[in-house]
Design a protein around this motif. Sequence first.
Motif, PDB file in Angstrom:
ATOM      1  N   THR A 119     -22.549   4.618  -7.847  1.00 39.33           N
ATOM      2  CA  THR A 119     -21.928   4.215  -6.584  1.00 39.33           C
ATOM      3  C   THR A 119     -22.406   2.823  -6.159  1.00 39.33           C
TER       4      THR A 119
ATOM      5  N   ALA B 245      -7.224   7.519  -2.178  1.00 40.74           N
ATOM      6  CA  ALA B 245      -8.673   7.309  -2.152  1.00 40.74           C
ATOM      7  C   ALA B 245      -9.351   8.232  -3.160  1.00 40.74           C
TER       8      ALA B 245
ATOM      9  N   VAL C  73      -6.071  -0.153  -4.630  1.00 39.37           N
ATOM     10  CA  VAL C  73      -7.059  -0.439  -3.595  1.00 39.37           C
ATOM     11  C   VAL C  73      -6.409  -0.382  -2.220  1.00 39.37           C
ATOM     12  N   ARG C  74      -5.252  -1.019  -2.074  1.00 40.88           N
ATOM     13  CA  ARG C  74      -4.580  -1.022  -0.773  1.00 40.88           C
ATOM     14  C   ARG C  74      -4.227   0.402  -0.345  1.00 40.88           C
TER      15      ARG C  74
ATOM     16  N   ILE D 222     -14.919   5.456 -10.062  1.00 45.49           N
ATOM     17  CA  ILE D 222     -16.330   5.845 -10.001  1.00 45.49           C
ATOM     18  C   ILE D 222     -16.642   6.968 -10.993  1.00 45.49           C
TER      19      ILE D 222
ATOM     20  N   ALA E 101      -5.612   3.180  -1.283  1.00 47.04           N
ATOM     21  CA  ALA E 101      -6.806   4.000  -1.038  1.00 47.04           C
ATOM     22  C   ALA E 101      -7.358   3.805   0.367  1.00 47.04           C
ATOM     23  N   MET E 102      -6.984   2.688   0.996  1.00 45.61           N
ATOM     24  CA  MET E 102      -7.500   2.385   2.326  1.00 45.61           C
ATOM     25  C   MET E 102      -6.963   3.345   3.383  1.00 45.61           C
ATOM     26  N   THR E 103      -5.724   3.767   3.209  1.00 52.81           N
ATOM     27  CA  THR E 103      -5.116   4.571   4.270  1.00 52.81           C
ATOM     28  C   THR E 103      -4.663   5.943   3.792  1.00 52.81           C
TER      29      THR E 103
ATOM     30  N   MET F  57     -16.272  -3.219  -6.406  1.00 52.73           N
ATOM     31  CA  MET F  57     -15.142  -3.123  -5.478  1.00 52.73           C
ATOM     32  C   MET F  57     -15.175  -4.269  -4.467  1.00 52.73           C
TER      33      MET F  57
ATOM     34  N   ARG G  59     -11.658   7.165  -6.400  1.00 49.30           N
ATOM     35  CA  ARG G  59     -12.966   7.791  -6.658  1.00 49.30           C
ATOM     36  C   ARG G  59     -13.015   8.380  -8.057  1.00 49.30           C
TER      37      ARG G  59
ATOM     38  N   GLY H 293       0.832  -1.203   0.000  1.00 51.20           N
ATOM     39  CA  GLY H 293       0.000   0.000   0.000  1.00 51.20           C
ATOM     40  C   GLY H 293       0.865   1.252   0.000  1.00 51.20           C
TER      41      GLY H 293
ATOM     42  N   GLY I  48     -20.406   0.558  -8.265  1.00 50.48           N
ATOM     43  CA  GLY I  48     -19.050   0.577  -7.701  1.00 50.48           C
ATOM     44  C   GLY I  48     -18.944  -0.261  -6.441  1.00 50.48           C
ATOM     45  N   SER I  49     -19.976  -0.216  -5.609  1.00 48.23           N
ATOM     46  CA  SER I  49     -19.916  -0.977  -4.352  1.00 48.23           C
ATOM     47  C   SER I  49     -19.849  -2.481  -4.625  1.00 48.23           C
TER      48      SER I  49
END
Lengths: 211, 211
Positions: free
Chosen positions: B158, B129, B119-120, B137, B122-124, B165, B133, B38, B161-162
Amino acid sequence: MARTGRRPARPADEEASASPDTRSSILAAARAGFALSGYDGASTRAIAAAAGVDAALIHHYFGSKQRLFVAAMEIPFDPDAVRREVVGGPRDTVGERIVRFFLDLWEEPVRRQILLGMVRSAMTDPEAAAMVRRLVIEGTVLPLVAETGVTQSAMRATLVGSQLMGLALIRYVLCVEPLAGTPVETVVAAVGPTIQRYVTAPIEGLPPGAD
Amino acid sequence: MARTGRRPARPADEEASASPDTRSSILAAARAGFALSGYDGASTRAIAAAAGVDAALIHHYFGSKQRLFVAAMEIPFDPDAVRREVVGGPRDTVGERIVRFFLDLWEEPVRRQILLGMVRSAMTDPEAAAMVRRLVIEGTVLPLVAETGVTQSAMRATLVGSQLMGLALIRYVLCVEPLAGTPVETVVAAVGPTIQRYVTAPIEGLPPGAD
């Protein structure tokens, strides 16, 4: 996890007199730290500093960062209560109840912090990923799906898990609008039928006997 | 991002003679590093070491870790091609085409590494992030949904996207079986109708004019 001890150590007698409050402070700081930075990013030293204790106390209470994580991320709900609440109702609205229960979990600020910590940590740490698999999929979603009496419950459980985890990702981690700001009941109405189908409908293309 | 330079520096003329290959090596090492750890976890020093170059070269080429990330995570597909491929077909199977396209992206090993890194990270990392987006998205799913001519395309995007993802999370990040090992076409058959509904069906509970 070498102790670098740049902060001055507390008096030696603190460990002996350590109260449940100290343990709680460490756990609260750990939840905040893991929620913010994930498992890799949060250091035990920073967590100790935030809790106002020496890092040695964390080792005393929890042994390792891994065990601190497990203790801090302690399962934030009772799986038996979930099953009663979710499965004990009309079968054709079980999807809505699952989504509502899941969102209610996340809407509560303290639990949200714990869950954020779990999800973030699971992204980069295999142990945390195994914990999410065990806790969310195998420990909660799978028994719940199995209880409805359908076949192929393992596959159904992972499909349910995919929609729920993605919902959490978009709504609570990435905070993508408009889904992030949509009222719970609107999301329940929109996503409930997806979960309903994954749990109870025949799913085309699934190989027979996937259980 | 202080240069600590514990690795011996390369000869001073390397920078002058740095070839596109050097840049590519750095980018490949960055993709691997971000995919594994990440954004927060991957250090430019470790990336430089993996690429076999001095950390100063990363600064020379990219200026900062943030810009290195953006360059390494370079959009791994052409949004126009996506729209042609996905929207150019029968409207009642657009859901299946979206899932198939999304899975094909992830099944390809190099792109999977890029996407895992995204993805990793975007988590932190809020910048990462924002990038997910924008890219996933707003840049891809939303135009695609809008092109089908439905109302409330932002909310639909969205929701789509949910599910997508979450599918990536369960299948490629957490690797939860049986979904992780299920053939692409089986997943398309199982998840396609969900996406189809989010894109084209009236969605109960959505406030009018959510666009």
